[in-house]
Scaffold this motif. Sequence first.
Motif, PDB file in Angstrom:
ATOM      1  N   ILE A 251       0.854  -1.184   0.000  1.00  0.00           N
ATOM      2  CA  ILE A 251       0.000   0.000   0.000  1.00  0.00           C
ATOM      3  C   ILE A 251       0.888   1.232   0.000  1.00  0.00           C
ATOM      4  O   ILE A 251       1.768   1.375   0.858  1.00  0.00           O
ATOM      5  N   LEU A 252       0.659   2.131  -0.935  1.00  0.00           N
ATOM      6  CA  LEU A 252       1.419   3.375  -1.014  1.00  0.00           C
ATOM      7  C   LEU A 252       0.593   4.534  -0.442  1.00  0.00           C
ATOM      8  O   LEU A 252      -0.637   4.437  -0.336  1.00  0.00           O
ATOM      9  N   PRO A 253       1.227   5.647  -0.080  1.00  0.00           N
ATOM     10  CA  PRO A 253       0.499   6.716   0.601  1.00  0.00           C
ATOM     11  C   PRO A 253      -0.507   7.463  -0.259  1.00  0.00           C
ATOM     12  O   PRO A 253      -1.385   8.139   0.275  1.00  0.00           O
ATOM     13  N   HIS A 254      -0.415   7.326  -1.603  1.00  0.00           N
ATOM     14  CA  HIS A 254      -1.336   8.068  -2.476  1.00  0.00           C
ATOM     15  C   HIS A 254      -2.463   7.179  -2.996  1.00  0.00           C
ATOM     16  O   HIS A 254      -2.913   7.331  -4.127  1.00  0.00           O
ATOM     17  N   VAL A 255      -2.954   6.261  -2.145  1.00  0.00           N
ATOM     18  CA  VAL A 255      -4.006   5.337  -2.579  1.00  0.00           C
ATOM     19  C   VAL A 255      -5.326   6.046  -2.868  1.00  0.00           C
ATOM     20  O   VAL A 255      -6.160   5.530  -3.611  1.00  0.00           O
ATOM     21  N   TYR A 256      -5.519   7.221  -2.286  1.00  0.00           N
ATOM     22  CA  TYR A 256      -6.778   7.940  -2.481  1.00  0.00           C
ATOM     23  C   TYR A 256      -6.749   8.628  -3.849  1.00  0.00           C
ATOM     24  O   TYR A 256      -5.847   8.419  -4.663  1.00  0.00           O
ATOM     25  N   ASP A 257      -7.761   9.473  -4.117  1.00  0.00           N
ATOM     26  CA  ASP A 257      -7.881  10.052  -5.458  1.00  0.00           C
ATOM     27  C   ASP A 257      -6.739  10.995  -5.809  1.00  0.00           C
ATOM     28  O   ASP A 257      -6.516  11.292  -6.988  1.00  0.00           O
ATOM     29  N   GLY A 258      -6.004  11.467  -4.816  1.00  0.00           N
ATOM     30  CA  GLY A 258      -4.844  12.289  -5.093  1.00  0.00           C
ATOM     31  C   GLY A 258      -3.759  11.574  -5.872  1.00  0.00           C
ATOM     32  O   GLY A 258      -2.842  12.215  -6.390  1.00  0.00           O
ATOM     33  N   GLY A 259      -3.852  10.247  -5.980  1.00  0.00           N
ATOM     34  CA  GLY A 259      -2.865   9.482  -6.742  1.00  0.00           C
ATOM     35  C   GLY A 259      -3.298   9.123  -8.150  1.00  0.00           C
ATOM     36  O   GLY A 259      -2.546   8.501  -8.901  1.00  0.00           O
ATOM     37  N   LEU A 260      -4.524   9.515  -8.543  1.00  0.00           N
ATOM     38  CA  LEU A 260      -5.042   9.127  -9.857  1.00  0.00           C
ATOM     39  C   LEU A 260      -4.188   9.667 -11.005  1.00  0.00           C
ATOM     40  O   LEU A 260      -4.008   8.987 -12.027  1.00  0.00           O
ATOM     41  N   SER A 261      -3.671  10.877 -10.852  1.00  0.00           N
ATOM     42  CA  SER A 261      -2.857  11.437 -11.942  1.00  0.00           C
ATOM     43  C   SER A 261      -1.604  10.606 -12.166  1.00  0.00           C
ATOM     44  O   SER A 261      -1.145  10.445 -13.310  1.00  0.00           O
ATOM     45  N   ILE A 262      -1.043  10.055 -11.084  1.00  0.00           N
ATOM     46  CA  ILE A 262       0.148   9.206 -11.209  1.00  0.00           C
ATOM     47  C   ILE A 262      -0.201   7.938 -11.978  1.00  0.00           C
ATOM     48  O   ILE A 262       0.560   7.476 -12.834  1.00  0.00           O
ATOM     49  N   GLY A 263      -1.382   7.372 -11.689  1.00  0.00           N
ATOM     50  CA  GLY A 263      -1.827   6.194 -12.434  1.00  0.00           C
ATOM     51  C   GLY A 263      -2.039   6.488 -13.899  1.00  0.00           C
ATOM     52  O   GLY A 263      -1.679   5.695 -14.765  1.00  0.00           O
ATOM     53  N   CYS A 264      -2.629   7.641 -14.201  1.00  0.00           N
ATOM     54  CA  CYS A 264      -2.840   8.029 -15.602  1.00  0.00           C
ATOM     55  C   CYS A 264      -1.512   8.177 -16.332  1.00  0.00           C
ATOM     56  O   CYS A 264      -1.352   7.734 -17.479  1.00  0.00           O
ATOM     57  N   LEU A 265      -0.560   8.811 -15.656  1.00  0.00           N
ATOM     58  CA  LEU A 265       0.750   9.022 -16.284  1.00  0.00           C
ATOM     59  C   LEU A 265       1.448   7.695 -16.553  1.00  0.00           C
ATOM     60  O   LEU A 265       2.016   7.481 -17.630  1.00  0.00           O
ATOM     61  N   ARG A 266       1.392   6.797 -15.616  1.00  0.00           N
ATOM     62  CA  ARG A 266       2.043   5.494 -15.806  1.00  0.00           C
ATOM     63  C   ARG A 266       1.360   4.690 -16.906  1.00  0.00           C
ATOM     64  O   ARG A 266       2.015   3.938 -17.633  1.00  0.00           O
ATOM     65  N   TYR A 267       0.046   4.848 -17.055  1.00  0.00           N
ATOM     66  CA  TYR A 267      -0.675   4.114 -18.088  1.00  0.00           C
ATOM     67  C   TYR A 267      -0.158   4.463 -19.477  1.00  0.00           C
ATOM     68  O   TYR A 267      -0.050   3.597 -20.348  1.00  0.00           O
ATOM     69  N   ILE A 268       0.181   5.736 -19.695  1.00  0.00           N
ATOM     70  CA  ILE A 268       0.607   6.144 -21.036  1.00  0.00           C
ATOM     71  C   ILE A 268       2.123   6.187 -21.202  1.00  0.00           C
ATOM     72  O   ILE A 268       2.636   6.067 -22.322  1.00  0.00           O
ATOM     73  N   ALA A 269       2.861   6.324 -20.091  1.00  0.00           N
ATOM     74  CA  ALA A 269       4.312   6.485 -20.195  1.00  0.00           C
ATOM     75  C   ALA A 269       5.086   5.250 -19.754  1.00  0.00           C
ATOM     76  O   ALA A 269       6.303   5.186 -19.968  1.00  0.00           O
ATOM     77  N   GLY A 270       4.404   4.277 -19.172  1.00  0.00           N
ATOM     78  CA  GLY A 270       5.122   3.120 -18.641  1.00  0.00           C
ATOM     79  C   GLY A 270       5.794   3.461 -17.323  1.00  0.00           C
ATOM     80  O   GLY A 270       5.541   4.500 -16.716  1.00  0.00           O
ATOM     81  N   ASP A 271       6.660   2.580 -16.850  1.00  0.00           N
ATOM     82  CA  ASP A 271       7.324   2.803 -15.574  1.00  0.00           C
ATOM     83  C   ASP A 271       8.310   3.965 -15.670  1.00  0.00           C
ATOM     84  O   ASP A 271       8.954   4.174 -16.701  1.00  0.00           O
ATOM     85  N   PHE A 272       8.439   4.707 -14.595  1.00  0.00           N
ATOM     86  CA  PHE A 272       9.355   5.840 -14.561  1.00  0.00           C
ATOM     87  C   PHE A 272       9.821   6.056 -13.127  1.00  0.00           C
ATOM     88  O   PHE A 272       9.213   5.567 -12.170  1.00  0.00           O
ATOM     89  N   ASP A 273      10.903   6.778 -12.978  1.00  0.00           N
ATOM     90  CA  ASP A 273      11.447   7.070 -11.659  1.00  0.00           C
ATOM     91  C   ASP A 273      10.740   8.278 -11.044  1.00  0.00           C
ATOM     92  O   ASP A 273      10.430   9.255 -11.741  1.00  0.00           O
ATOM     93  N   ILE A 274      10.496   8.213  -9.746  1.00  0.00           N
ATOM     94  CA  ILE A 274       9.967   9.351  -9.000  1.00  0.00           C
ATOM     95  C   ILE A 274      10.993   9.682  -7.918  1.00  0.00           C
ATOM     96  O   ILE A 274      10.971   9.094  -6.831  1.00  0.00           O
ATOM     97  N   PRO A 275      11.918  10.596  -8.210  1.00  0.00           N
ATOM     98  CA  PRO A 275      12.960  10.916  -7.228  1.00  0.00           C
ATOM     99  C   PRO A 275      12.379  11.438  -5.924  1.00  0.00           C
ATOM    100  O   PRO A 275      11.378  12.153  -5.901  1.00  0.00           O
ATOM    101  N   ASN A 276      12.998  11.031  -4.824  1.00  0.00           N
ATOM    102  CA  ASN A 276      12.661  11.523  -3.487  1.00  0.00           C
ATOM    103  C   ASN A 276      11.241  11.168  -3.069  1.00  0.00           C
ATOM    104  O   ASN A 276      10.649  11.854  -2.235  1.00  0.00           O
TER     105      ASN A 276
END
Length: 456
Positions: A251-276
């Motif tokens: 479980i990651l800290p952005h499980v709520y709707d505040g994390g939806l943009s991250i899911g959208c980005l990963r859907y189109i860009a694939g895996d990526f690094d999130i520094p820090n």
Amino acid sequence: MIYVGIGDAIHDTSICALIDGKFKYRKSERHLNIKHHEADAVWYNQTLEDWGISKVDKLAYTDKGKYLSDKKFVRKPYNGAEYIEEGNKICLDHHVAHKYSTLIDADQYAIFDGKGSGGFSGRYSGMTITEGKITRYKDLSIGKYLQKIGYALNFSGTEVDFPGKIMGLQAYGDPYELDLNDIDEILKHITVDTKDQTFLNFVSSVHKACENKQLKYFEQFNPNKLIVCSGGVMLNTVINTELRKKYKLDILPHVYDGGLSIGCLRYIAGDFDIPNFPFIQDDVSPEDPSDKTIELAAEYLAQGKIIGWYQGHGEVGPRALGNRSILMSPLVKDGKNILNKKVKQREWWRPFGASVIKEQAYKYFDIDDSPYMLYNSKVLVDGLDPITHIDGTCRHQTVKKGHFYRLLKKFEEKTGLPVLLNTSLNIGGKPIASNKDSAVIPGLDYLFFGNEICNL
């Protein structure tokens, strides 16, 4: 290449981008200082302008029942698909976005949420994935049941916060067997008073029934394999703690709707690094605290002072993890009531969390790895009353590096205790601070803003 993800939900909206491989994230509530804010196209476009983006190669967004470019209410015609493609845009189903926000590929997913976008021909409240099979549910969320109690108690603010408040109150009652469908009728014949034991037993029973509902849904999962979780329901630390006794959870800290943009980005860009990670908010970031600053903060804390600790960039998710925190020694007598009265001004029953040096967590808590405050642990020692809830538990965070680790170490040198009370740098009704002005909170003794020390 420029990829953009937009979490266009009805609350806690956010946007993130990969700009030639560089990751950016902004949450509208933090940027505008409006809790659970719902952004519009103007705000998204302003953010892109702030980031120097004039042309997007690919964009994905979630559907809250409106087209981004229209004021007219329209539901997207998914027709059983995960997304709808519109040129270089993809409108992604709400719960699919939750799945991708987990940042991991797994055999099993548990997406337990409120109502989503209705992508698969209906307003569903979650989905599960086991052995490649997707099952979608219309009656998965427990939030609606806990919200009924919040309304009965005339809670202020938005209903999104009600379940979290009830999560703390339930510990004061003794549960009995209850049908969740009977809540409305029971409320007609009961005294709604948080000091009335009959009412507290009822609250505890409703929460226990919600817990049993979630445990029942989890029976479909293989307990020997990792279950990757998302959705706002997964912020319930009481239920998460029961689940982890049988299942392997991620479980990651952005499980709520505040994390939806991250899911959208990963859907189109694939895996990526999130520094820090998880300190990724696009907000005001001061210089790193020096050894002298940390020494002074530890000294004030050892003296029993209440300090605001604003460092680096803000945490993703709704819980303070050491960059946007109000801190206090857990040795202060009656510290919970002092902090509530002077600063937080919230309901009397709500507990405060704690942070502990990871390698010493086992001495104080029965869970020794909890980096994001997503579980309730039994407190193993006496004398830590400000962080010990009525049921003997604490929602704690284990810390293993960074400036906050250094502060905990220095506090330990002065007191013998590697534990601090840690609650979010805000007051009721406001989001976590994202600049100096919003971090100046009445009742704090000091605000540490980078190396700047403000005597309040």
